[in-house]
Motif scaffolding. Sequence first.
Motif, PDB file in Angstrom:
ATOM      1  N   PHE A  21       1.201  -1.488   0.073  1.00 61.53           N
ATOM      2  CA  PHE A  21      -0.062  -0.440   0.177  1.00 61.53           C
ATOM      3  C   PHE A  21       0.361   1.537  -0.433  1.00 61.53           C
ATOM      4  O   PHE A  21       0.646   2.181  -0.557  1.00 61.53           O
ATOM      5  CB  PHE A  21      -0.937   0.157   1.310  1.00 61.53           C
ATOM      6  N   MET A  25       1.038   3.951  -2.526  1.00 62.74           N
ATOM      7  CA  MET A  25       1.016   5.330  -2.318  1.00 62.74           C
ATOM      8  C   MET A  25       2.121   6.277  -2.770  1.00 62.74           C
ATOM      9  O   MET A  25       2.206   8.147  -3.356  1.00 62.74           O
ATOM     10  CB  MET A  25       1.009   6.357  -0.485  1.00 62.74           C
ATOM     11  N   VAL A  69     -12.792  -2.062  -1.358  1.00 64.32           N
ATOM     12  CA  VAL A  69     -11.434  -1.624  -0.438  1.00 64.32           C
ATOM     13  C   VAL A  69     -10.705  -0.569  -1.873  1.00 64.32           C
ATOM     14  O   VAL A  69     -10.640   0.270  -1.154  1.00 64.32           O
ATOM     15  CB  VAL A  69     -10.954  -2.918  -0.452  1.00 64.32           C
ATOM     16  N   THR A  72     -11.854   2.700  -2.146  1.00 65.48           N
ATOM     17  CA  THR A  72     -11.181   3.983  -1.005  1.00 65.48           C
ATOM     18  C   THR A  72      -9.239   3.817  -1.341  1.00 65.48           C
ATOM     19  O   THR A  72      -8.711   4.249  -0.807  1.00 65.48           O
ATOM     20  CB  THR A  72     -11.061   2.427  -0.036  1.00 65.48           C
ATOM     21  N   ILE A  73      -8.702   2.292  -1.208  1.00 67.25           N
ATOM     22  CA  ILE A  73      -7.262   2.401  -1.496  1.00 67.25           C
ATOM     23  C   ILE A  73      -7.200   3.873  -2.800  1.00 67.25           C
ATOM     24  O   ILE A  73      -6.513   4.772  -2.952  1.00 67.25           O
ATOM     25  CB  ILE A  73      -6.678   1.953  -2.638  1.00 67.25           C
ATOM     26  N   GLU A  76      -7.450   7.660  -1.314  1.00 68.38           N
ATOM     27  CA  GLU A  76      -6.974   8.439  -1.286  1.00 68.38           C
ATOM     28  C   GLU A  76      -5.940   8.366  -2.002  1.00 68.38           C
ATOM     29  O   GLU A  76      -4.919   9.500  -1.611  1.00 68.38           O
ATOM     30  CB  GLU A  76      -6.454   6.942   0.056  1.00 68.38           C
ATOM     31  N   SER A 308     -14.943   8.911   3.217  1.00 66.84           N
ATOM     32  CA  SER A 308     -14.140   8.360   3.670  1.00 66.84           C
ATOM     33  C   SER A 308     -13.016   9.578   4.437  1.00 66.84           C
ATOM     34  O   SER A 308     -11.746   9.224   4.388  1.00 66.84           O
ATOM     35  CB  SER A 308     -12.960   6.864   3.093  1.00 66.84           C
ATOM     36  N   ALA A 311     -12.721  11.201   7.481  1.00 64.50           N
ATOM     37  CA  ALA A 311     -12.108  10.357   7.974  1.00 64.50           C
ATOM     38  C   ALA A 311     -10.900  10.268   8.028  1.00 64.50           C
ATOM     39  O   ALA A 311     -10.414  10.218   9.596  1.00 64.50           O
ATOM     40  CB  ALA A 311     -13.001   9.274   7.672  1.00 64.50           C
ATOM     41  N   ALA A 312     -10.459   9.909   7.040  1.00 62.97           N
ATOM     42  CA  ALA A 312      -8.875  10.030   7.043  1.00 62.97           C
ATOM     43  C   ALA A 312      -7.928  11.591   7.451  1.00 62.97           C
ATOM     44  O   ALA A 312      -7.575  11.592   7.613  1.00 62.97           O
ATOM     45  CB  ALA A 312      -8.128   9.410   5.491  1.00 62.97           C
TER      46      ALA A 312
ATOM     47  N   ALA B  65      -4.660   7.364   5.762  1.00 64.55           N
ATOM     48  CA  ALA B  65      -4.983   6.751   4.533  1.00 64.55           C
ATOM     49  C   ALA B  65      -4.875   5.653   4.815  1.00 64.55           C
ATOM     50  O   ALA B  65      -6.068   4.819   4.323  1.00 64.55           O
ATOM     51  CB  ALA B  65      -3.898   6.973   3.241  1.00 64.55           C
ATOM     52  N   ILE B  68      -7.625   4.435   7.300  1.00 65.57           N
ATOM     53  CA  ILE B  68      -8.884   4.414   5.685  1.00 65.57           C
ATOM     54  C   ILE B  68      -9.010   3.032   5.763  1.00 65.57           C
ATOM     55  O   ILE B  68     -10.355   2.127   5.588  1.00 65.57           O
ATOM     56  CB  ILE B  68      -9.117   5.178   5.163  1.00 65.57           C
ATOM     57  N   VAL B  69      -8.213   3.236   4.430  1.00 59.61           N
ATOM     58  CA  VAL B  69      -8.164   1.689   3.280  1.00 59.61           C
ATOM     59  C   VAL B  69      -8.215  -0.132   4.828  1.00 59.61           C
ATOM     60  O   VAL B  69      -9.130  -0.113   4.899  1.00 59.61           O
ATOM     61  CB  VAL B  69      -6.774   1.028   3.150  1.00 59.61           C
ATOM     62  N   TYR B  70      -7.994   0.154   6.107  1.00 60.03           N
ATOM     63  CA  TYR B  70      -7.930  -0.659   6.698  1.00 60.03           C
ATOM     64  C   TYR B  70      -9.292  -0.708   7.828  1.00 60.03           C
ATOM     65  O   TYR B  70      -9.574  -2.175   8.027  1.00 60.03           O
ATOM     66  CB  TYR B  70      -6.889  -0.879   7.492  1.00 60.03           C
TER      67      TYR B  70
END
Lengths: 373, 373
Positions: A21, A25, A69, A72-73, A76, A308, A311-312, B65, B68-70
């Motif tokens: 991950f 990024m 999932v 979401t990745i 981000e 999300s 939230a991050a 990030a 959130i992903v987790y």
Amino acid sequence: MDLKDIRREIDTIDSQLLPLFVQRMDCAKKVAEAKKRDGIPVHNAAREEEILDRISAKAGLYSGAARIVYRTIMSESSALQHRLLGSGGTLRKTIAAAPKVPAFPESVACLGGPGSYSHSVVSSLYPRAQVQFYNRFDDIFRCVEQGNAGLAVVPMENSSAGSVSDVYSLLMQCRFYIVAAKTIRVHQCLAAKESSPASVRCIQSKKIALQQCSRRLSALHLPLQPVSSTSAAAKAAAEDASIAAVCSESAAHKYGLHILERDLQNTDNNATRFAVISRQLCIPDNAEKISLCFNVAHTTGSLNAVLSRFAAAGMNLTKIESRPIAGKDFEYDFYLDFTGNVRDPAVLELLCSLQEELPRFHFLGNYCEVHTE
Amino acid sequence: MDLKDIRREIDTIDSQLLPLFVQRMDCAKKVAEAKKRDGIPVHNAAREEEILDRISAKAGLYSGAARIVYRTIMSESSALQHRLLGSGGTLRKTIAAAPKVPAFPESVACLGGPGSYSHSVVSSLYPRAQVQFYNRFDDIFRCVEQGNAGLAVVPMENSSAGSVSDVYSLLMQCRFYIVAAKTIRVHQCLAAKESSPASVRCIQSKKIALQQCSRRLSALHLPLQPVSSTSAAAKAAAEDASIAAVCSESAAHKYGLHILERDLQNTDNNATRFAVISRQLCIPDNAEKISLCFNVAHTTGSLNAVLSRFAAAGMNLTKIESRPIAGKDFEYDFYLDFTGNVRDPAVLELLCSLQEELPRFHFLGNYCEVHTE
């Protein structure tokens, strides 16, 4: 297999998954550099859908979960790219230019008359300001728009009756900012001209106040008449002994009424949230609430991909409401409140990215929220 | 570095990342088996927070990030466990027992009088039913509660004025189900006893109708009086030539009024959504809309973790509203509408899991939505 052993297996998987991950990024960073160099926009819907389709096809039984999932990745990843590219320049400038201390308002507009709940909020926040009373929300907004009042105090939501939808609509239409908010506990009285209820033939109040007291009022078996404000009801009761008003104790006193009953509201914890609105943005240093309105693309999971991101950035959602967009079927604006301060870099970057990414994005203000008894 | 090369690098990372995700989900399966065997509950908040803390500490720059992903990965993992453990047995039984065809209602309750918008919806859906008119929502709900009407038709939201908050509150209080919904376009007329507007001194209508026509009405410079329904306004106008009513064309005809102006509403696309409510759940085979109310734990990202589960089940969000819980500060219920049918296994499993996981979860119905001109 023992739970402990399975958990050890999961931890091993995680120790391989996380570095991948992080590498992904790092790649997003390189993508941002390449896009900046070549002037390519961050968002590439076709490439995103292509990846999602490939991933969910390969995930077999877990295709739905894998798609979520991965969404979401990727969300981000695009947030990081926007941050690196310094998106949302206009909002960045507006926020940077906002004063920290509001200009002292000579005049403040609010609903109802002397003794209304809005009036008590004005008096507590701006004790020296002149108060201008109106019976309709659009008149209050027009007054501020034309500069006849520097600020206005309007009710936004009530803990038992929900949002005041016309205020939200007007706020969006006029593009005003929220510069402060105050929540007050509401204690509704039943008040009338005479000390006995014998002559009362009907009960008047603002519609939302009648709703707040619906349980007790329905036991009284009297017709209910909605009027423009609680203080207008008190005024009517002062002129006509057959009318009882549901209003604040202070309104009852102002109009010389007798209080027939106290604490008429359905719950003991009845509170109303008022906002101070202004044409000019003003962000105090200790601002802790952010109000936004935006519109997301109409695809599965698009709202939660955006949520999300909040939230991050460590922002807690404290209110969300979808509102149909007038003139468009099945398209919605979202009204949201979050905790946070836009001078926190993570928060600022997120808002600036979203302004760039979303089809409609309005920053409605960053302010302090005052709670009192 | 070229964008194409970076994308190749990303694709390589994904080809390693996805198998790890699949392995992790396989572990969740084994966890479910172990928990079933040992009678351990699915949710383990302490273990989840421990993993999130470890992951975000290791993710360095990308800690927000990664968290959130987790959270998304773990939420999908616990969804899988709930599915395997057959959670939410009560809801499963309620849904399995629901008839597909509603009992024919002898009597249907609705707001206002003959010619009201609610009445026109009742007539189109249940042409042979007897209609019971009420002036207040709580009377309508009481009528259904006491079995005096089999169903009721109530307005839920309007495309320009938003949700009808008292209907939502009553729906929750009484624990009724939505069994159908119909959206109608609203064409508001200005109608009066005489054919010239000269004698008109004030305008009456339901508050929401006055809001819908605010732009045109404010140009008329006449006082606005909110009354209980558009048809009550039409009745008042028939009795007093100084009153004009904002109402439907059919209400104007029923009360022998002259139509002074047509299409008074602010937007041409003004629509109101009505729900048919019942004490008994009924789910037609072609039901395509699901209404829910739930409450999530008050932690950062908890709402979007739940929303992402709906997206994973292929359900599109069409409405969301947070409503303060009466008597509790800063706690919210969420009202949501999604597309979907509960007889689809993915949808049923998700709802059953959420009923088990969330502190408050109400399934409000799965029904067809009818749109007409």
